[in-house]
Design a protein around this motif. Structure first.
Motif, PDB file in Angstrom:
ATOM      1  N   LEU A  87      -7.945 -80.572 -40.480  1.00  0.00           N
ATOM      2  CA  LEU A  87      -9.127 -80.933 -41.260  1.00  0.00           C
ATOM      3  C   LEU A  87     -10.402 -80.453 -40.577  1.00  0.00           C
ATOM      4  O   LEU A  87     -11.329 -79.973 -41.235  1.00  0.00           O
ATOM      5  N   PHE A  88     -10.457 -80.553 -39.255  1.00  0.00           N
ATOM      6  CA  PHE A  88     -11.646 -80.061 -38.544  1.00  0.00           C
ATOM      7  C   PHE A  88     -11.760 -78.543 -38.635  1.00  0.00           C
ATOM      8  O   PHE A  88     -12.872 -78.009 -38.723  1.00  0.00           O
ATOM      9  N   ARG A  92     -15.030 -76.769 -40.064  1.00  0.00           N
ATOM     10  CA  ARG A  92     -15.710 -75.715 -39.302  1.00  0.00           C
ATOM     11  C   ARG A  92     -15.876 -74.465 -40.155  1.00  0.00           C
ATOM     12  O   ARG A  92     -16.936 -73.825 -40.136  1.00  0.00           O
ATOM     13  N   SER A  93     -14.843 -74.130 -40.898  1.00  0.00           N
ATOM     14  CA  SER A  93     -14.884 -72.916 -41.720  1.00  0.00           C
ATOM     15  C   SER A  93     -15.900 -73.037 -42.861  1.00  0.00           C
ATOM     16  O   SER A  93     -16.323 -72.032 -43.420  1.00  0.00           O
ATOM     17  N   GLN A  94     -16.287 -74.263 -43.177  1.00  0.00           N
ATOM     18  CA  GLN A  94     -17.275 -74.525 -44.231  1.00  0.00           C
ATOM     19  C   GLN A  94     -18.663 -74.759 -43.642  1.00  0.00           C
ATOM     20  O   GLN A  94     -19.568 -75.195 -44.346  1.00  0.00           O
ATOM     21  N   PRO A 117     -24.239 -83.631 -45.417  1.00  0.00           N
ATOM     22  CA  PRO A 117     -25.551 -82.983 -45.489  1.00  0.00           C
ATOM     23  C   PRO A 117     -26.747 -83.913 -45.262  1.00  0.00           C
ATOM     24  O   PRO A 117     -27.820 -83.464 -44.855  1.00  0.00           O
ATOM     25  N   ASP A 118     -26.575 -85.189 -45.507  1.00  0.00           N
ATOM     26  CA  ASP A 118     -27.655 -86.149 -45.280  1.00  0.00           C
ATOM     27  C   ASP A 118     -27.597 -86.786 -43.898  1.00  0.00           C
ATOM     28  O   ASP A 118     -28.397 -87.662 -43.578  1.00  0.00           O
ATOM     29  N   GLY A 119     -26.638 -86.382 -43.089  1.00  0.00           N
ATOM     30  CA  GLY A 119     -26.512 -86.929 -41.745  1.00  0.00           C
ATOM     31  C   GLY A 119     -25.633 -88.156 -41.645  1.00  0.00           C
ATOM     32  O   GLY A 119     -25.523 -88.750 -40.570  1.00  0.00           O
TER      33      GLY A 119
END
Length: 140
Positions: A87-88, A92-94, A117-119
Motif C-alpha cells: 500500500l505504501f 508513493r507512486s501517486q 491533501p488536507d494534512g
C-alpha cells in the motif's frame, strides 16, 4: 486499498478523563485496563481509540504544532506486513506525502503514516494482536 475505516484514534489531553466519558457517560464498552496507555472502544466494525495527544504526535513523527494535525489519526488495518508495504508503494507512486515509512512499532505491529491533501493523518498498520475478518473488519 479496501474502502473501509478500521480505527479512529483521538489524541486526548487526559486519557483517564476521556475513558470515563466514553465508558461511563456514553455507556460504551472498552477493552481498556489500568496502565494500558490507550483505550479501544469497538463500534460495530470501527474501533474508536483514545491515545494521549503527545504520544500520538510522537508515533506519527510530527509535532503537535504541525499545521493540519487535528489531534487524531485515521487508520486502515492491513492483513499483513507485506500488504502495508504494498500500500505504501502505491501511495508513493501517486506522490502521496509519506509522514513515516512503515516500520516495526513499540506495540508489536508494523505501521507507517501518510497525509491526505488536507494534512489529515492516516496510519496503515498490521496488528498481530487483532483479528480481521475476510472484509478487513477488526474483531476485538
Amino acid at each position: 486499498m479496501r474502502p473501509n475505516l478500521s480505527l479512529v484514534t483521538l489524541g486526548v489531553s487526559d486519557l483517564a478523563r476521556s475513558i470515563v466519558f466514553y465508558r461511563d457517560v456514553l455507556g460504551w464498552e472498552t477493552t481498556a485496563k489500568p496502565d494500558d496507555g490507550v483505550a479501544f472502544f469497538p463500534l460495530h466494525g470501527i474501533v474508536l481509540g483514545l491515545f494521549p495527544k503527545q504520544e500520538l504526535a510522537k508515533d506519527a513523527k510530527i509535532t503537535l504544532e504541525d499545521a493540519g494535525h487535528p489531534r487524531f489519526s485515521l487508520a486502515h488495518n492491513a492483513m499483513s506486513k507485506a500488504e502495508v508495504d504494498e500500500l505504501f508503494e502505491t501511495l508513493r507512486s501517486q506522490d502521496v506525502k509519506i509522514l513515516k515509512e512503515p516500520e516495526e512499532v513499540f506495540w508489536g505491529g508494523y505501521s507507517g503514516y501518510f497525509a491526505d491533501p488536507d494534512g489529515f493523518v492516516w496510519e496503515i498498520a498490521w496488528n498481530p494482536h487483532w483479528k480481521l475478518d475476510e472484509n478487513g473488519i477488526v474483531k476485538l
